[in-house]
Motif scaffolding. Structure first.
Motif, PDB file in Angstrom:
ATOM      1  N   CYS A   1       0.870  -1.184   0.000  1.00  0.00           N
ATOM      2  CA  CYS A   1       0.000   0.000   0.000  1.00  0.00           C
ATOM      3  C   CYS A   1       0.904   1.229   0.000  1.00  0.00           C
ATOM      4  O   CYS A   1       2.128   1.121  -0.043  1.00  0.00           O
ATOM      5  CB  CYS A   1      -0.920  -0.015   1.218  1.00  0.00           C
ATOM      6  SG  CYS A   1      -0.054   0.289   2.787  1.00  0.00           S
TER       7      CYS A   1
ATOM      8  N   ASP B   1      -8.864  -8.774  -0.641  1.00  0.00           N
ATOM      9  CA  ASP B   1      -9.524  -8.057  -1.734  1.00  0.00           C
ATOM     10  C   ASP B   1      -8.710  -6.819  -2.142  1.00  0.00           C
ATOM     11  O   ASP B   1      -9.269  -5.760  -2.430  1.00  0.00           O
ATOM     12  CB  ASP B   1     -10.955  -7.681  -1.353  1.00  0.00           C
ATOM     13  CG  ASP B   1     -11.825  -7.361  -2.548  1.00  0.00           C
ATOM     14  OD1 ASP B   1     -11.553  -7.871  -3.660  1.00  0.00           O
ATOM     15  OD2 ASP B   1     -12.780  -6.560  -2.385  1.00  0.00           O
ATOM     16  N   ASP B   2      -7.377  -6.959  -2.119  1.00  0.00           N
ATOM     17  CA  ASP B   2      -6.448  -5.901  -2.504  1.00  0.00           C
ATOM     18  C   ASP B   2      -6.644  -4.608  -1.716  1.00  0.00           C
ATOM     19  O   ASP B   2      -6.437  -3.509  -2.235  1.00  0.00           O
ATOM     20  CB  ASP B   2      -6.493  -5.637  -4.013  1.00  0.00           C
ATOM     21  CG  ASP B   2      -5.966  -6.813  -4.812  1.00  0.00           C
ATOM     22  OD1 ASP B   2      -4.965  -7.416  -4.376  1.00  0.00           O
ATOM     23  OD2 ASP B   2      -6.547  -7.129  -5.867  1.00  0.00           O
ATOM     24  N   ARG B   3      -7.017  -4.740  -0.424  1.00  0.00           N
ATOM     25  CA  ARG B   3      -7.150  -3.589   0.482  1.00  0.00           C
ATOM     26  C   ARG B   3      -6.286  -3.827   1.703  1.00  0.00           C
ATOM     27  O   ARG B   3      -6.331  -4.887   2.314  1.00  0.00           O
ATOM     28  CB  ARG B   3      -8.597  -3.401   0.962  1.00  0.00           C
ATOM     29  CG  ARG B   3      -9.512  -2.852  -0.066  1.00  0.00           C
ATOM     30  CD  ARG B   3      -9.344  -1.355  -0.211  1.00  0.00           C
ATOM     31  NE  ARG B   3      -9.855  -0.944  -1.506  1.00  0.00           N
ATOM     32  CZ  ARG B   3      -9.429   0.105  -2.168  1.00  0.00           C
ATOM     33  NH1 ARG B   3      -8.507   0.878  -1.674  1.00  0.00           N
ATOM     34  NH2 ARG B   3      -9.923   0.409  -3.334  1.00  0.00           N
ATOM     35  N   CYS B   4      -5.490  -2.848   2.082  1.00  0.00           N
ATOM     36  CA  CYS B   4      -4.636  -2.960   3.259  1.00  0.00           C
ATOM     37  C   CYS B   4      -5.493  -2.940   4.517  1.00  0.00           C
ATOM     38  O   CYS B   4      -6.286  -2.005   4.708  1.00  0.00           O
ATOM     39  CB  CYS B   4      -3.629  -1.813   3.285  1.00  0.00           C
ATOM     40  SG  CYS B   4      -2.563  -1.851   4.745  1.00  0.00           S
TER      41      CYS B   4
ATOM     42  N   GLU C   1      -5.224   0.811  -1.227  1.00  0.00           N
ATOM     43  CA  GLU C   1      -5.165  -0.213  -2.260  1.00  0.00           C
ATOM     44  C   GLU C   1      -3.809  -0.908  -2.250  1.00  0.00           C
ATOM     45  O   GLU C   1      -2.770  -0.259  -2.131  1.00  0.00           O
ATOM     46  CB  GLU C   1      -5.400   0.439  -3.622  1.00  0.00           C
ATOM     47  CG  GLU C   1      -5.464  -0.545  -4.756  1.00  0.00           C
ATOM     48  CD  GLU C   1      -5.756   0.131  -6.083  1.00  0.00           C
ATOM     49  OE1 GLU C   1      -6.021  -0.604  -7.050  1.00  0.00           O
ATOM     50  OE2 GLU C   1      -5.718   1.371  -6.170  1.00  0.00           O
TER      51      GLU C   1
ATOM     52  N   MET D   1      -1.002  -2.759  -4.278  1.00  0.00           N
ATOM     53  CA  MET D   1      -0.515  -2.765  -5.657  1.00  0.00           C
ATOM     54  C   MET D   1       0.721  -3.646  -5.748  1.00  0.00           C
ATOM     55  O   MET D   1       1.411  -3.861  -4.758  1.00  0.00           O
ATOM     56  CB  MET D   1      -0.132  -1.342  -6.077  1.00  0.00           C
ATOM     57  CG  MET D   1      -1.231  -0.306  -5.919  1.00  0.00           C
ATOM     58  SD  MET D   1      -2.566  -0.522  -7.071  1.00  0.00           S
ATOM     59  CE  MET D   1      -1.754  -0.121  -8.587  1.00  0.00           C
TER      60      MET D   1
END
Length: 74
Positions: free
Chosen positions: A25, A40-43, A49, A51
């Motif tokens: 992130c 779900d690609d969330r910190c 987000e 990446m």
């Protein structure tokens, strides 16, 4: 310059700086691909987000060493 943390904060998997497969992130919290997918690609720390983290060539490690501080609290 990125910190290039050596492990996944969630499961402790090794994430060498010269290999792909790490996700970060904007605060450089670091996760492996399977954990980033489960998140779900969330910190989970900041909500940012996750990446793909760029790689750092192994021949640059002497001049620009990746971090050796592990963040996994397991």
């Amino acid at each position: 310059m990125l910190d290039m943390r050596p492990d996944c904060e969630r499961c402790g998997a090794d994430l060498p700086a010269e290999q792909p497969g790490a996700f970060i992130c904007s605060f450089e919290c670091t996760y492996c691909a399977p954990c980033a997918e489960k998140l779900d690609d969330r910190c989970p720390n900041c909500g940012g987000e996750l990446m793909d983290r760029p790689t750092r060539s192994a021949d640059l490690h002497a001049k620009y060493p990746p971090s050796s501080e592990r963040k996994f609290k397991g």
